[in-house]
Enzyme design. Structure first.
Site, PDB file in Angstrom:
ATOM      1  N   ASP A 216       0.829  -1.201   0.000  1.00 20.99           N
ATOM      2  CA  ASP A 216       0.000   0.000   0.000  1.00 20.99           C
ATOM      3  C   ASP A 216       0.871   1.260   0.000  1.00 20.99           C
ATOM      4  O   ASP A 216       1.858   1.342   0.726  1.00 20.99           O
ATOM      5  CB  ASP A 216      -0.864  -0.037   1.276  1.00 20.99           C
ATOM      6  CG  ASP A 216      -1.945   1.013   1.300  1.00 20.99           C
ATOM      7  OD1 ASP A 216      -2.812   0.988   0.413  1.00 20.99           O
ATOM      8  OD2 ASP A 216      -1.932   1.862   2.215  1.00 20.99           O
ATOM      9  N   GLU A 277       1.808  -0.443  -4.890  1.00 20.21           N
ATOM     10  CA  GLU A 277       0.819   0.566  -5.275  1.00 20.21           C
ATOM     11  C   GLU A 277       1.554   1.897  -5.349  1.00 20.21           C
ATOM     12  O   GLU A 277       1.904   2.465  -4.321  1.00 20.21           O
ATOM     13  CB  GLU A 277      -0.310   0.664  -4.239  1.00 20.21           C
ATOM     14  CG  GLU A 277      -1.412   1.590  -4.715  1.00 20.21           C
ATOM     15  CD  GLU A 277      -2.121   2.395  -3.619  1.00 20.21           C
ATOM     16  OE1 GLU A 277      -3.199   2.929  -3.889  1.00 20.21           O
ATOM     17  OE2 GLU A 277      -1.579   2.529  -2.506  1.00 20.21           O
TER      18      GLU A 277
HETATM   19  C1  GLC Z   1      -4.214   3.021  -0.622  1.00 20.02           C
HETATM   20  C2  GLC Z   1      -5.445   2.167  -0.526  1.00 20.02           C
HETATM   21  C3  GLC Z   1      -6.585   3.031  -0.123  1.00 20.02           C
HETATM   22  C4  GLC Z   1      -6.280   3.620   1.230  1.00 20.02           C
HETATM   23  C5  GLC Z   1      -4.959   4.366   1.218  1.00 20.02           C
HETATM   24  C6  GLC Z   1      -4.479   4.650   2.595  1.00 20.02           C
HETATM   25  O1  GLC Z   1      -4.329   3.938  -1.620  1.00 20.02           O
HETATM   26  O2  GLC Z   1      -5.649   1.509  -1.739  1.00 20.02           O
HETATM   27  O3  GLC Z   1      -7.794   2.346  -0.095  1.00 20.02           O
HETATM   28  O4  GLC Z   1      -7.289   4.510   1.618  1.00 20.02           O
HETATM   29  O5  GLC Z   1      -3.951   3.610   0.612  1.00 20.02           O
HETATM   30  O6  GLC Z   1      -4.002   3.487   3.196  1.00 20.02           O
END
Ligand code: GLC
Length: 553
Positions: A216, A277
């Site tokens: 994440d 991500e």
């Molecule tokens: C990432 C997740 C999202 C979350 C954010 C904070 O972008 O995909 O859903 O709110 O991180 O952890």
């Protein structure tokens, strides 16, 4: 572009070509009946994923959490939140998936913890300058009495990125940084203690047998030295991605962390993988995340953000294969996830809708659902023919649209609250799945409870209804995945073809792929035999907003 051949980076590891299905646990299947999905619910529905034909599942967070950001606020990284079950339920689910040949990837949230994490609670009680505070990003405020935040950064969810704490003596004191909600304090990744703790967390899940991690906010973990002020452009997407050199996104220091984790995963058998991500300005920069000694995959958000436009799609596909290929990594492909408007709605949008804004009752110009669904089916048909690994988000195999009419009182996304309703946020793509047309909560559970209301018209999208219909989106996905597997589309080369400006066309071995993004039908060659089509059609021309896979006699 005709005849240009692009070859996917070679390698036989499973993650290079896998189709990975994202499960959003709170909305997948609810065995306990409390209205929130859980791990036993997932176990009970694994056969349907086996039948769909996916290679792996990625689970959004199910660890102990006060659920201020749907589990992306973790209070204990080594346990399961009672909402979702127990560690024993996790092990059962993992073994059941493995028994069906499905790999399991879990979400790791290293950028921030919950404010209920024991470390943060200790930090609040400790003094400025203490080792407890050094695990997070605490700073003195500006102004005569430290009453102003340390800089001008704005949270992804709206409002400022700093929160002031009350010190042990009862007076207002230091501020801590939170890129997201106030309940999600950012770790200080320059602190070796933080690094060591996460090595141990990785081992905890690897030892249990997980096949990898989706990481994440992988682009946010290191902040620029000195935390300089920064004002994003007015049209910036909240997760970044549009601009270069943002002091809290994509800083070079992150790469050391991934190299460390790469080495750690390599100690384990079975090609364990990291998928980052990372919302970054260019594919070239994104490819740095997957150099041979860093992560194995990263999400291709450039592809996800591409509108329904043939020239732009051709460009992004070509660039993706070039840039990821140049570092020896597979490209990934993704159209939907739990943070964006579902692609069956997004691809028919006629107005700008920045990532994270969502769509709600008052959004003007709602997209036409029939156009959205046709384009979504065509887009997936195109995507699943591309070399590399593809991500599916639960419900897209049913053609689910965004839930656009959720009443205000049901909203849960912190974005909605932090912007006072100015941005709807992401609830519309997170509504619990419909499994059975005639059951309570459409078979999500037996009680009829659902943490977000399910639109009544979802009867037609229910899995059992689609299973009975050979023209359903579910039938299409099953066919695409079976033919993709049979022809090994996840790896190998792609040869571009020229079928006109409004098309995306290429060849994968003996199979030709053609998507029509124009406004008139496109004729197929006289000797074409269609293998799969995103929509049924008569005659020899591919309809508008459709895609086909065909072979020539
Ligand atoms: C990432 C997740 C999202 C979350 C954010 C904070 O972008 O995909 O859903 O709110 O991180 O952890």
């Amino acid at each position: 572009m005709a005849q240009l051949e692009q070859i996917a980076a070679p390698g036989s590891e499973w993650w290079r070509s896998a189709v990975i299905y994202q499960i959003y646990p709170r909305s997948f299947a609810d065995a306990s009946g409390d209205g929130i999905g859980d791990l036993p619910g997932i176990t009970s529905r694994l056969d349907s994923l086996k039948e769909l034909g996916v290679d792996a599942i990625w689970l959004s967070p199910f660890m102990t959490s006060p659920q201020k950001d749907a589990g992306y606020d973790v209070a204990d990284y080594r346990d399961v939140d009672p909402l979702f079950g127990t560690l024993a339920d996790f092990d059962i689910m993992l073994n059941a998936a493995h028994a069906r040949g499905i790999r399991v990837v879990v979400d790791l949230v290293p950028n921030h913890s919950s404010d209920q994490h024991v470390w943060f609670q200790q930090a609040l009680k400790a003094a400025p300058g203490s080792p407890e505070r050094a695990r997070y990003i605490f700073r003195d405020g500006k102004g005569e009495n430290g009453e102003l935040p340390p800089n001008n950064w704005e949270s992804v969810f709206g409002g400022g990125m700093w929160e002031r704490v009350i010190e042990a003596d009862g007076t207002p004191g230091q501020w801590y940084l939170h890129i997201f909600d106030v309940s999600q304090p950012d770790f200080d990744w320059t602190n070796e203690e933080v690094r060591e703790e996460f090595r141990s967390i990785l081992r905890f899940w690897l030892d249990r047998g997980v096949d990898g991690f989706r990481v994440d906010v992988a682009h946010g973990m290191i902040k620029k030295d000195g935390l300089p002020d920064y004002t994003p452009p007015a049209d910036a997407d909240s997760m970044g991605g549009g601009e270069d050199d943002v002091p809290y996104w994509g800083q070079d220091g992150v790469h050391d962390i991934y190299r460390d984790w790469h080495r750690l995963l390599a100690e384990y058998d079975g090609d364990r993988a990291l998928c980052g991500e990372a919302w970054l300005p260019t594919l070239k920069k994104t490819a740095l995340w997957v150099r041979p000694d860093e992560m194995h995959q990263t999400f291709n958000f450039g592809y996800l953000m591409t509108p329904w436009d043939a020239a732009e799609l051709r460009d992004v596909i070509r660039n993706s294969l070039d840039e990821f290929g140049a570092v020896g990594a597979p490209s990934t492909w993704v159209l939907s996830n739990h943070d964006v408007v579902r692609h069956a709605t997004r691809l028919a949008l006629t107005i700008d809708n920045p990532q994270g804004d969502g769509i709600g009752p008052k959004t003007p110009g709602k997209p036409d659902p029939a156009i959205g669904l046709a384009r979504a089916r065509a887009a997936t048909t195109l995507m699943l023919a591309l070399p590399g690994s593809a991500y599916l988000y639960q419900g897209e195999e049913l053609g689910l649209p965004e839930a656009m009419e959720i009443p205000d009182e049901f909203r849960q996304d912190p974005t909605w609250f932090r912007t006072n309703g100015e941005r709807y946020g992401r609830d519309g793509c997170r509504v619990p799945l419909p499994w059975e047309a005639d059951a309570p909560a459409f078979g999500f559970n037996e009680t009829g409870l659902s943490w977000l209301p399910q639109p009544t018209e979802w009867t037609t999208y229910a899995r059992d209804a689609e299973e009975a219909d050979p023209t359903s989106t579910l039938a299409l996905y099953k066919e695409l995945l079976a033919v993709r597997r049979e022809h090994g589309f996840g790896s190998g080369s792609l040869v571009w073809e020229d079928a006109g400006d409004d098309t995306v066309a290429f060849q994968r071995g003996a199979v030709h792929v053609l998507a029509n993004l124009g406004s008139t039908p496109v004729a197929l060659p006289a000797d074409a035999t269609v293998l799969v089509s995103s929509q049924p059609f008569e005659g020899a021309s591919v309809p508008v907003d459709a895609a086909v896979w065909y072979v020539k006699a």
